[in-house]
Design an enzyme around this catalytic site. Sequence first.
Site, PDB file in Angstrom:
ATOM      1  N   ASP A  61       0.911  -1.143   0.000  1.00  0.00           N
ATOM      2  CA  ASP A  61       0.000   0.000   0.000  1.00  0.00           C
ATOM      3  C   ASP A  61       0.946   1.187   0.000  1.00  0.00           C
ATOM      4  O   ASP A  61       1.565   1.495   1.027  1.00  0.00           O
ATOM      5  CB  ASP A  61      -0.872   0.008   1.263  1.00  0.00           C
ATOM      6  CG  ASP A  61      -1.834   1.179   1.249  1.00  0.00           C
ATOM      7  OD1 ASP A  61      -1.404   2.299   0.896  1.00  0.00           O
ATOM      8  OD2 ASP A  61      -3.018   0.998   1.591  1.00  0.00           O
ATOM      9  N   HIS A  62       1.077   1.849  -1.139  1.00  0.00           N
ATOM     10  CA  HIS A  62       2.181   2.810  -1.238  1.00  0.00           C
ATOM     11  C   HIS A  62       2.029   3.980  -0.263  1.00  0.00           C
ATOM     12  O   HIS A  62       3.000   4.656   0.044  1.00  0.00           O
ATOM     13  CB  HIS A  62       2.395   3.262  -2.686  1.00  0.00           C
ATOM     14  CG  HIS A  62       1.413   4.293  -3.167  1.00  0.00           C
ATOM     15  ND1 HIS A  62       0.173   3.967  -3.619  1.00  0.00           N
ATOM     16  CD2 HIS A  62       1.492   5.638  -3.277  1.00  0.00           C
ATOM     17  CE1 HIS A  62      -0.464   5.068  -3.977  1.00  0.00           C
ATOM     18  NE2 HIS A  62       0.317   6.104  -3.783  1.00  0.00           N
ATOM     19  N   HIS A 110      -5.774   2.954   1.291  1.00  0.00           N
ATOM     20  CA  HIS A 110      -5.019   4.085   1.820  1.00  0.00           C
ATOM     21  C   HIS A 110      -5.703   4.769   3.027  1.00  0.00           C
ATOM     22  O   HIS A 110      -5.059   5.055   4.027  1.00  0.00           O
ATOM     23  CB  HIS A 110      -4.795   5.135   0.725  1.00  0.00           C
ATOM     24  CG  HIS A 110      -4.227   4.570  -0.545  1.00  0.00           C
ATOM     25  ND1 HIS A 110      -3.330   3.535  -0.568  1.00  0.00           N
ATOM     26  CD2 HIS A 110      -4.420   4.910  -1.849  1.00  0.00           C
ATOM     27  CE1 HIS A 110      -3.005   3.262  -1.818  1.00  0.00           C
ATOM     28  NE2 HIS A 110      -3.656   4.073  -2.619  1.00  0.00           N
TER      29      HIS A 110
HETATM   30  C1  BG6 Z   1      -3.674   4.577  -6.167  1.00  0.00           C
HETATM   31  C2  BG6 Z   1      -5.049   4.637  -6.761  1.00  0.00           C
HETATM   32  O1  BG6 Z   1      -3.583   3.525  -5.243  1.00  0.00           O
HETATM   33  O2  BG6 Z   1      -3.386   5.805  -5.488  1.00  0.00           O
HETATM   34  C3  BG6 Z   1      -5.183   5.823  -7.706  1.00  0.00           C
HETATM   35  O3  BG6 Z   1      -5.314   3.441  -7.483  1.00  0.00           O
HETATM   36  C4  BG6 Z   1      -4.769   7.097  -7.012  1.00  0.00           C
HETATM   37  O4  BG6 Z   1      -6.509   5.934  -8.204  1.00  0.00           O
HETATM   38  C5  BG6 Z   1      -3.406   6.942  -6.343  1.00  0.00           C
HETATM   39  O5  BG6 Z   1      -4.712   8.128  -7.991  1.00  0.00           O
HETATM   40  C6  BG6 Z   1      -3.079   8.140  -5.490  1.00  0.00           C
HETATM   41  O6  BG6 Z   1      -1.757   8.036  -5.033  1.00  0.00           O
HETATM   42  P1  BG6 Z   1      -0.899   9.337  -4.691  1.00  0.00           P
HETATM   43  O7  BG6 Z   1       0.363   8.809  -4.099  1.00  0.00           O
HETATM   44  O8  BG6 Z   1      -0.707  10.056  -5.995  1.00  0.00           O
HETATM   45  O9  BG6 Z   1      -1.725  10.127  -3.735  1.00  0.00           O
END
Ligand code: BG6
Length: 530
Positions: A215-216, A278
């Site tokens: 989960d980044h 997230h």
């Molecule tokens: C991803 C989603 O996990 O996270 C995307 O699938 C979203 O839809 C993205 O745009 C948002 O990540 P960040 O790091 O740009 O806030």
Amino acid sequence: MSDDPHLPDVPPAPAAGETPLRTSLATPFQRVRTPDPLALVIFGGTGDLARRKLMPALWKLKEDGLLPDAFCIVGNSREDIDDAEYRQRMRAALEEFADAPDAGEWEEFARRIFYVHGSTDDPRTFAALRERLDEADREHGTRGNRLFYLALPPSVIAPTAEGLGRAGLVCDAEDAECWTRIIVEKPFGRDLKTARELNAALLRVFGEPQIFRIDHYLGKETLQNLLIFRFANVIWEPLWSRTYVDHVQITVAESVGVEGRAGYYDRSGALRDMVQSHLLQILTLVAMEPPASYDADSIRNEKVKVLQSIPLLQGDDIQRCAVRGQYAASGDGDGAMAGYLDEEKVPPGSRTETFAAVRLAVDNWRWAGVPFYLRTGKRLPAKASEVVIRFRPAPHPVRDLVQRDDPAPNALVLHIQPDEGISLFFEAKQPGLRGLLRPVSMDFDYCKAFGMESPEAYQRLLLDAMLGDATLFARRDEVEDAWTLITPIAEAWEAGGEPERYPAGTWGPRCADELLRREGRSWAVPSVME
Ligand code: BG6
């Protein structure tokens, strides 16, 4: 160096105009070491994630001296290209999404990049991969250690894991000679049932300690720092409960639309795409108890307890506590923004939500009675993610002293992006002879304070997976518990009703404002730190 022995040493902030220090993972809080020799295999190796995120993160790790000398990358996809073409594409990816690499350094790095083409439903692909990896062990000293990164669509995750197992590419979790790990990208299933099936399929081949569910958001610096902020300081913890906190808001706002990803997004929607992963991860870090120790399992045990303390929304509660929206066309001329239904590949009449807001409770000793409001959406006015801890109002108004008798309650704002930092809002007396109050803030900005930019989430997460540290990855029960909460809402929304349309470029549908208004509250407007 600080002269005061009670004050910690903090690296000096760069002077105006000075370039911030290079991004570094070596924060004071993390023990960084170079991983053991290994081969990293990227399934989906020519795809968007590999080009935009993985290759730039690997290059940065190399530049920071955090890749072992005995290291190689093997890309895989169906495209029939050779090593040379793959290297060329990865170099182009760096030029596009990171900095153009120095020619000499790139040559050196590229010698360790290989490509094996073939579909993951063809056993020959795995046989070829095995040959390639054995060769890497011999020629590059990667010692049989393998990290498989599955940057693949959900439907092929389980078959790929099974293919790896059948081809004998997975060491036993207990093997002392070598290790195998697998990183699985989100979405991890699309409901509780499919998440359980996926877990079961992975666990037939890998042990839980070998599985890294990414989960980044957990790789973002402010989220890691939430634990430090909460548990390495004594001043916040006494305030961090129902005694002083009125409610918590978690906002993850995006200004972009679906960006050509409608094929995936239309089946998912904001609730599955963002809230299940997230936003619930952020919630667990805000609400968890101090862990017994700072290892992966102790931390994840506490996060799981939070998820299990959230009462399920069912029946009428879903109507009352979960709302959705979909962006509609807005503006004209240069400022015109297409509506979701006009985006490429969105099926006509789609009811998929591009905005979701939910009101959750965490029914435990610390948080009973404190609502947690979560919202996320696409095509909102800004890209901004933040947590707002709104404290209770002062118990006795200062009305005799000042002219305004509705002082704003204190708030602590954790800015996750774009600028990582923390702000504490409180009331102050405006200078002058009239007793006027004004909310002011104390701001902490990571970049200014430490003079360095935060590393990309994927750098942190790739490094941790190479080191075998699963703290910032979701455990099986975490993922399933999150789906337990989200599935009834997703199913209710699928069964009927329409998302409320909101004009692209605004803060979402009116029903989201109403969710708070009827409880006498309102959403904070995310602030982008100066
Ligand atoms: C991803 C989603 O996990 O996270 C995307 O699938 C979203 O839809 C993205 O745009 C948002 O990540 P960040 O790091 O740009 O806030």
